[in-house]
Write a protein that holds these residues in place. Structure first.
Motif, PDB file in Angstrom:
ATOM      1  N   GLY A  73       0.818  -1.212   0.000  1.00  0.00           N
ATOM      2  CA  GLY A  73       0.000   0.000   0.000  1.00  0.00           C
ATOM      3  C   GLY A  73       0.850   1.260   0.000  1.00  0.00           C
ATOM      4  O   GLY A  73       1.840   1.370  -0.742  1.00  0.00           O
ATOM      5  N   PHE A  74       0.496   2.214   0.862  1.00  0.00           N
ATOM      6  CA  PHE A  74       1.255   3.457   0.958  1.00  0.00           C
ATOM      7  C   PHE A  74       2.687   3.183   1.451  1.00  0.00           C
ATOM      8  O   PHE A  74       3.600   3.981   1.239  1.00  0.00           O
ATOM      9  N   GLY A  75       2.862   2.034   2.083  1.00  0.00           N
ATOM     10  CA  GLY A  75       4.206   1.627   2.513  1.00  0.00           C
ATOM     11  C   GLY A  75       5.177   1.510   1.352  1.00  0.00           C
ATOM     12  O   GLY A  75       6.375   1.734   1.508  1.00  0.00           O
ATOM     13  N   ALA A  76       4.675   1.169   0.170  1.00  0.00           N
ATOM     14  CA  ALA A  76       5.548   1.060  -1.001  1.00  0.00           C
ATOM     15  C   ALA A  76       6.136   2.424  -1.365  1.00  0.00           C
ATOM     16  O   ALA A  76       7.278   2.531  -1.809  1.00  0.00           O
ATOM     17  N   LYS A  77       5.344   3.467  -1.150  1.00  0.00           N
ATOM     18  CA  LYS A  77       5.815   4.820  -1.431  1.00  0.00           C
ATOM     19  C   LYS A  77       6.875   5.232  -0.399  1.00  0.00           C
ATOM     20  O   LYS A  77       7.913   5.800  -0.742  1.00  0.00           O
ATOM     21  N   LEU A  78       6.581   4.924   0.861  1.00  0.00           N
ATOM     22  CA  LEU A  78       7.554   5.223   1.915  1.00  0.00           C
ATOM     23  C   LEU A  78       8.857   4.453   1.692  1.00  0.00           C
ATOM     24  O   LEU A  78       9.950   4.964   1.964  1.00  0.00           O
ATOM     25  N   ALA A  79       8.722   3.238   1.207  1.00  0.00           N
ATOM     26  CA  ALA A  79       9.912   2.371   1.062  1.00  0.00           C
ATOM     27  C   ALA A  79      10.909   2.911   0.046  1.00  0.00           C
ATOM     28  O   ALA A  79      12.012   2.373  -0.094  1.00  0.00           O
ATOM     29  N   GLN A  80      10.551   3.963  -0.683  1.00  0.00           N
ATOM     30  CA  GLN A  80      11.493   4.591  -1.608  1.00  0.00           C
ATOM     31  C   GLN A  80      12.385   5.624  -0.914  1.00  0.00           C
ATOM     32  O   GLN A  80      13.267   6.208  -1.542  1.00  0.00           O
ATOM     33  N   GLY A  81      12.136   5.865   0.369  1.00  0.00           N
ATOM     34  CA  GLY A  81      12.953   6.834   1.101  1.00  0.00           C
ATOM     35  C   GLY A  81      12.323   8.220   1.071  1.00  0.00           C
ATOM     36  O   GLY A  81      11.434   8.511   0.256  1.00  0.00           O
ATOM     37  N   SER A  82      12.798   9.096   1.955  1.00  0.00           N
ATOM     38  CA  SER A  82      12.137  10.388   2.138  1.00  0.00           C
ATOM     39  C   SER A  82      12.309  11.322   0.950  1.00  0.00           C
ATOM     40  O   SER A  82      11.442  12.140   0.649  1.00  0.00           O
ATOM     41  N   TYR A  83      13.426  11.202   0.236  1.00  0.00           N
ATOM     42  CA  TYR A  83      13.636  12.129  -0.882  1.00  0.00           C
ATOM     43  C   TYR A  83      12.605  11.907  -1.987  1.00  0.00           C
ATOM     44  O   TYR A  83      11.931  12.836  -2.424  1.00  0.00           O
ATOM     45  N   ARG A  84      12.496  10.639  -2.399  1.00  0.00           N
ATOM     46  CA  ARG A  84      11.543  10.329  -3.475  1.00  0.00           C
ATOM     47  C   ARG A  84      10.102  10.595  -3.013  1.00  0.00           C
ATOM     48  O   ARG A  84       9.248  11.006  -3.795  1.00  0.00           O
ATOM     49  N   LEU A  85       9.858  10.365  -1.723  1.00  0.00           N
ATOM     50  CA  LEU A  85       8.532  10.631  -1.161  1.00  0.00           C
ATOM     51  C   LEU A  85       8.199  12.123  -1.251  1.00  0.00           C
ATOM     52  O   LEU A  85       7.174  12.518  -1.833  1.00  0.00           O
ATOM     53  N   ALA A  86       9.069  12.955  -0.693  1.00  0.00           N
ATOM     54  CA  ALA A  86       8.808  14.400  -0.661  1.00  0.00           C
ATOM     55  C   ALA A  86       8.790  14.982  -2.067  1.00  0.00           C
ATOM     56  O   ALA A  86       7.969  15.846  -2.394  1.00  0.00           O
ATOM     57  N   GLU A  87       9.665  14.468  -2.903  1.00  0.00           N
ATOM     58  CA  GLU A  87       9.720  14.944  -4.287  1.00  0.00           C
ATOM     59  C   GLU A  87       8.404  14.651  -5.008  1.00  0.00           C
ATOM     60  O   GLU A  87       7.935  15.447  -5.828  1.00  0.00           O
ATOM     61  N   SER A  88       7.793  13.529  -4.683  1.00  0.00           N
ATOM     62  CA  SER A  88       6.534  13.166  -5.361  1.00  0.00           C
ATOM     63  C   SER A  88       5.415  14.144  -5.020  1.00  0.00           C
ATOM     64  O   SER A  88       4.419  14.227  -5.737  1.00  0.00           O
ATOM     65  N   TYR A  89       5.590  14.865  -3.934  1.00  0.00           N
ATOM     66  CA  TYR A  89       4.628  15.914  -3.587  1.00  0.00           C
ATOM     67  C   TYR A  89       5.139  17.301  -3.998  1.00  0.00           C
ATOM     68  O   TYR A  89       4.558  18.324  -3.624  1.00  0.00           O
ATOM     69  N   GLY A  90       6.256  17.303  -4.699  1.00  0.00           N
ATOM     70  CA  GLY A  90       6.808  18.565  -5.177  1.00  0.00           C
ATOM     71  C   GLY A  90       7.561  19.371  -4.135  1.00  0.00           C
ATOM     72  O   GLY A  90       7.881  20.532  -4.347  1.00  0.00           O
ATOM     73  N   VAL A  91       7.846  18.755  -2.978  1.00  0.00           N
ATOM     74  CA  VAL A  91       8.540  19.498  -1.917  1.00  0.00           C
ATOM     75  C   VAL A  91       9.746  18.718  -1.377  1.00  0.00           C
ATOM     76  O   VAL A  91       9.803  18.362  -0.206  1.00  0.00           O
ATOM     77  N   PRO A  92      10.735  18.467  -2.250  1.00  0.00           N
ATOM     78  CA  PRO A  92      11.882  17.670  -1.789  1.00  0.00           C
ATOM     79  C   PRO A  92      12.614  18.309  -0.605  1.00  0.00           C
ATOM     80  O   PRO A  92      13.349  17.627   0.109  1.00  0.00           O
ATOM     81  N   GLU A  93      12.376  19.610  -0.394  1.00  0.00           N
ATOM     82  CA  GLU A  93      13.091  20.297   0.702  1.00  0.00           C
ATOM     83  C   GLU A  93      12.703  19.745   2.079  1.00  0.00           C
ATOM     84  O   GLU A  93      13.401  19.979   3.059  1.00  0.00           O
ATOM     85  N   TYR A  94      11.580  19.010   2.167  1.00  0.00           N
ATOM     86  CA  TYR A  94      11.222  18.415   3.466  1.00  0.00           C
ATOM     87  C   TYR A  94      11.925  17.083   3.712  1.00  0.00           C
ATOM     88  O   TYR A  94      11.772  16.480   4.774  1.00  0.00           O
ATOM     89  N   SER A  95      12.680  16.641   2.739  1.00  0.00           N
ATOM     90  CA  SER A  95      13.494  15.435   2.950  1.00  0.00           C
ATOM     91  C   SER A  95      14.826  15.865   3.546  1.00  0.00           C
ATOM     92  O   SER A  95      15.564  16.634   2.939  1.00  0.00           O
ATOM     93  N   MET A  96      15.108  15.365   4.734  1.00  0.00           N
ATOM     94  CA  MET A  96      16.346  15.772   5.413  1.00  0.00           C
ATOM     95  C   MET A  96      17.482  14.858   4.976  1.00  0.00           C
ATOM     96  O   MET A  96      17.956  14.002   5.730  1.00  0.00           O
TER      97      MET A  96
END
Lengths: 598, 598
Positions: A392-415
């Motif tokens: 489920g949504f875990g598959a999106k998380l499993a890509q790491g925070s950068y790809r996650l935040a980038e998918s919402y257009g805000v990679p700056e929230y990935s530390m």
């Protein structure tokens, strides 16, 4: 005699071939071994531009010359490959007993290349090496895999290295696990192994590592043991509380990352401290091969037990997610070990998701599990499971925070730095440590130049953590020394007590030739530049040597580091200069020549 | 709530019955538990004059209230029975994980009584308790027994306690082993288990120990951990080198027993030191349950590997036999663990045999194995095997040094108190320690009042080791405090860092009632007197409170303790006085009344 076994075991999974090759000892010495030699061989054998998860990538599992010898902590092995998380060279390091066992079986290095048609595992019993069917193991978690393989192998003293479901699912936060809960954790090295359809490597060896000068070694080992014992960190703090001793210390400096680095002070630090861990959940200490420090913990929380949690796990699942529930953190830790997840990236990704949820980027309706709210203990447990299985949504998380935040257009929230999650020290209050974050060759990382040692702990001397003065050079020296320690097969934690001269002594006894402190630092410099050159060829540039925007622009809001941002702009050019790199961060021809790099 | 489980498991082997009895909590608190409560129950249930190896003897395997809790080192269990070696009450203590597992299974104490017709073992899985056939295990060494039982039991996390061939052969130096190489070592407790035809007790528990005040406990545990960490012995010396750290220290004071106590200086001490062990043979540290100290070592010598050797093993197989070959000592240690032998009595008996051989009492023609000459490494290995199997001349050695020397008419060459071999400190140079040797309720023993701590190590304060001043009182206080620590379920080694007030705090959190330092010392006094009364009823007298003649009459020939003998004559009457005993060493009616002893 030189402490190497002298043999590389090369396994081509496409061709189903197993070959032994002689190790070129002169080259090995130039890069020491482990991380150094592995990085050299990877650079020679693959094109840095390839896709990390393609069959063209290779995995070098390497020991150091001191692995399996009598030196304290001499039990490390490293995994060198191109990382699917960062796109850089990866070199992840693990302890336990797998490394010494590999050398005792007769190999310095195992190379995995190509891709098996179906899941396989590798069985190594001295010179009997086999590629075996792993259909029955695919999908299994780490403990079950280990139990099954130990039984099939028929020797309970065999050592099992494997991936969990996360590695099979090619998650870029997948680790390689050995002996159930030791991890070559970072940069997604487990996914590369998974991409080759390799589930595990079981090894048992009956040999013994030979070195050049036994008498000299005895004396140097005694001396090193004495220094380790007499040092406050290696002789007292780490032995008593494990790495979690840092929770209170780092919080008191106001640099304990909290709620995705929104602040550096966590009000409930005591509840997730090493002291609390020791007082409530510790079952036993669980040391690695020949380690006088024994920072390893074995803990139990309800029905779940195993190794850890380390400080790095406690922080990212704890303060960074606003969690003060130690039991939940321990369970999340054990789940990471079972699924084969890097705890730092896993925990920090949940923290990032919590901020994205708080800020409304992640909508409640797309979340098929517990609410991603700060302090939700159920969330860290359930989302760890879902990341582990890419469900489920875990598959999106499993890509790491950068790809996650980038998918919402805000990679700056990935530390992250180079898409790899930063560890447990907010660089706004530790200026030197921030430089090494920005320039680490494997992205966000604390064990590529641990400036916390001088800037917070005062070892080998106390530096002003807010000052910029001299920090670029400190970063360079720490990075170089670390590279050599990693290459040697010893644990980085010895460096609280030992200096370059001590490692030189140990190497000289192992090799039977004179080695100086300068030689050790030069080898580290060589390794560091070699990795840098790989990354540049892979397409990284100066622009990747940076920190998350928050840390450069938002002043720390409270606590002992209040008001500070990280001053990377001032530090980076000076760092390039002390490194002998040009203004674009490229090693100059002169520097390459000096180090003997092409 | 009070930290006891509340259940005694009583197994009558003659009747083949298994019964659960409620624990009388008020009585338990009076004697704390472990060594105290076990000694009380033994005194109540058996006639002290019986033959230790008859079915009338009983074995109490007891935990303490703190066993299995969160307190540091809270993993001890004790074995209380009448000793076949000394004829006194025996209470042997062991660590590892067996004790907590027993409590988790739901029992404070296991009692073995009667005698099985044929070899059996006991299987405990929570409330499923069975007496099972052990015909196939009889004759097996400890590792094979453990492997076989773990497989039969079907749970690799079960904990196995067993005897080796030495216990089966009723050797009075037979130990009870748990988890392969932890030992309730002294006084022949393994022979008593063997005399009952019991080979092993396997246990697995799913419960958890509950205590009265969790919050209070957390705070006290944190405090205790801090003290343990900050102490030089528990925070540095023992963690780094294990107990073997003492080899050099004790040799430098000229009290390292050498060649059967002929001198206190061993020229080759460095070769058998903790530093050498760490530099050459250590595989890993191997800590017990919740232990922040982690003195346990796991070592390898050629094909033999396992726990130890401890300082006490190194000394008796090393300097006491004139051996400077560390590898041979390690092998002898592993053999003792395999055969289930107490290493101190085993090694010291070989040393005694070497002196008897040197002096011509033992003739070359009666020795069916390697020559019993000082420094003969082959001898310590081969004779350990022969003692383990009671084979040939080994059967004679397996009776211990007292019976051996007595059979030649020269018992004075046995370095024993109450027929139990003295540990590794020559009392000629440590006057206080000598008093406690002479008066220990289980015969020659260092862990019934470790005055080495103040007299050599300077903890809690440094005493002049040659002075007699105040030593009787020091001995009494140390003996009493030790009895309470043993009774609590904690490890004696914590006492380098903790005082009576700390143990009182931990007990008060466990019990939920106020406990003072004085309460702790009084309970220890009570236990000590209870044991003494048992021994007097068993037929021991004042005449048994003595030391080997050599230590009273032959001045130390060399080194830093040169010229000294032990001045027991001067010390003993004063010791009786501070104990509240009459001139014959009998507790006065007043003292008994004060302690609530009949």
């Amino acid at each position: 005699m030189h402490a190497y076994v002298g043999t590389i075991l090369r396994i081509n999974l496409t061709e189903k071939t197993i070959k032994c090759e002689p190790l070129d000892v002169e080259t090995a010495k130039k890069f020491i071994g482990g991380r150094g030699l592995g990085s050299y061989l990877l650079s020679q054998e693959i094109d840095p531009e390839i896709d990390a998860l393609s069959p063209e990538n290779k995995v070098f599992i390497t020991t150091g010359p001191l692995t399996g010898t009598t030196v304290p902590t001499g039990g490390r092995y490293m995994v060198i490959t191109k990382s699917p998380l960062t796109g850089t060279i990866a070199s992840s390091n693990s302890g336990g007993f797998w490394g010494p066992e590999l050398k005792n079986a007769g190999y310095d290095i195992v190379v995995l290349e190509g891709k098996a048609e179906k899941p396989v595992y590798i069985s190594i019993k001295d010179d009997q090496v086999e590629i075996k069917d792993a259909a029955h193991l695919w999908g299994m978690k780490v403990n079950e895999t280990t139990d099954t393989l130990l039984e099939e192998f028929g020797d309970p003293k065999a050592r099992v290295l494997c991936i969990g479901p996360a590695g099979e699912n090619l998650s870029p936060m997948a680790a390689i696990m050995n002996e159930r809960y030791r991890a070559a954790g970072r940069s997604g090295v487990g996914a590369v192994v998974g991409s080759k359809n390799v589930k595990a490597i079981v090894v048992r060896g009956s040999g013994k590592v030979k070195i050049a000068d036994e008498e000299k070694m005895k004396a140097f080992v005694k001396d090193a043991m004495k220094k380790i014992r007499e040092n406050g960190v290696t002789g007292q703090g780490l032995p008593t509380y494990g790495t979690a001793v840092l929770v209170n210390i780092i919080n008191e400096s106001g640099v304990l990352p909290t709620r995705n680095f929104q602040t550096g002070v966590f009000a409930d630090a005591e509840a997730i401290s090493g002291e609390t861990l020791a007082a409530e959940y510790l079952v036993k200490k669980d040391p690695c091969y020949r380690c006088p420090i024994a920072c390893g913990r074995y803990t139990k929380a309800d029905e779940m037990e195993g190794g850890g949690p380390e400080y790095e796990t406690i922080w990212c699942y704890g303060s960074d997610c606003g969690i003060n529930d130690m039991k939940a953190i321990i369970k999340a830790n054990h789940l990471c070990n079972e699924y084969g997840l890097d705890t730092i990236t896993a925990g920090a990704t949940i923290a990032c998701a919590m901020e994205l949820f708080e800020k409304g980027y992640i909508k409640p309706e797309e979340v098929d599990g517990p609410e991603l709210t700060w302090g939700n203990a159920e969330a860290i447990i359930e989302w760890t499971k879902k990341m582990g299985t890419s469900e489920g949504f875990g598959a999106k998380l499993a890509q790491g925070s950068y790809r996650l935040a980038e998918s919402y257009g805000v990679p700056e929230y990935s530390m992250t730095v180079k898409k790899q999650e930063l560890p447990a020290y907010d660089p706004r209050g530790i200026q030197g440590h921030g430089v090494q974050y920005a320039t680490s060759n494997r992205g966000g990382c604390h064990v590529r130049g641990y400036l916390i040692s001088p800037e917070i702990l005062g070892l080998p001397e106390k530096l002003d953590r807010f000052s910029l003065e001299g920090k670029p050079l400190w970063a360079k020296i720490f990075q170089d020394l670390t590279a050599s320690i990693d290459a040697s097969g010893m644990c980085l934690f010895t460096s609280f007590a030992l200096g370059a001269g001590d490692y030189a002594d140990l190497l000289s006894a192992a090799w039977g030739v004179e080695v100086t402190a300068e030689d050790v630092l030069t080898a580290g410099d060589r390794i560091y530049n070699l990795e840098r050159i790989f990354n540049l060829k892979a397409g990284l540039t100066k622009a990747d040597d940076t920190l998350p925007k928050r840390l450069l622009e938002e002043p720390m809001p409270e606590g002992p580091s209040k008001g500070w941002v990280h001053k990377l702009d001032e530090l980076l050019p000076k760092y390039y200069e002390v490194r002998g790199w040009d203004a674009d961060g490229v090693p100059t021809a002169e520097k390459r020549k000096e180090l003997g790099l092409e």
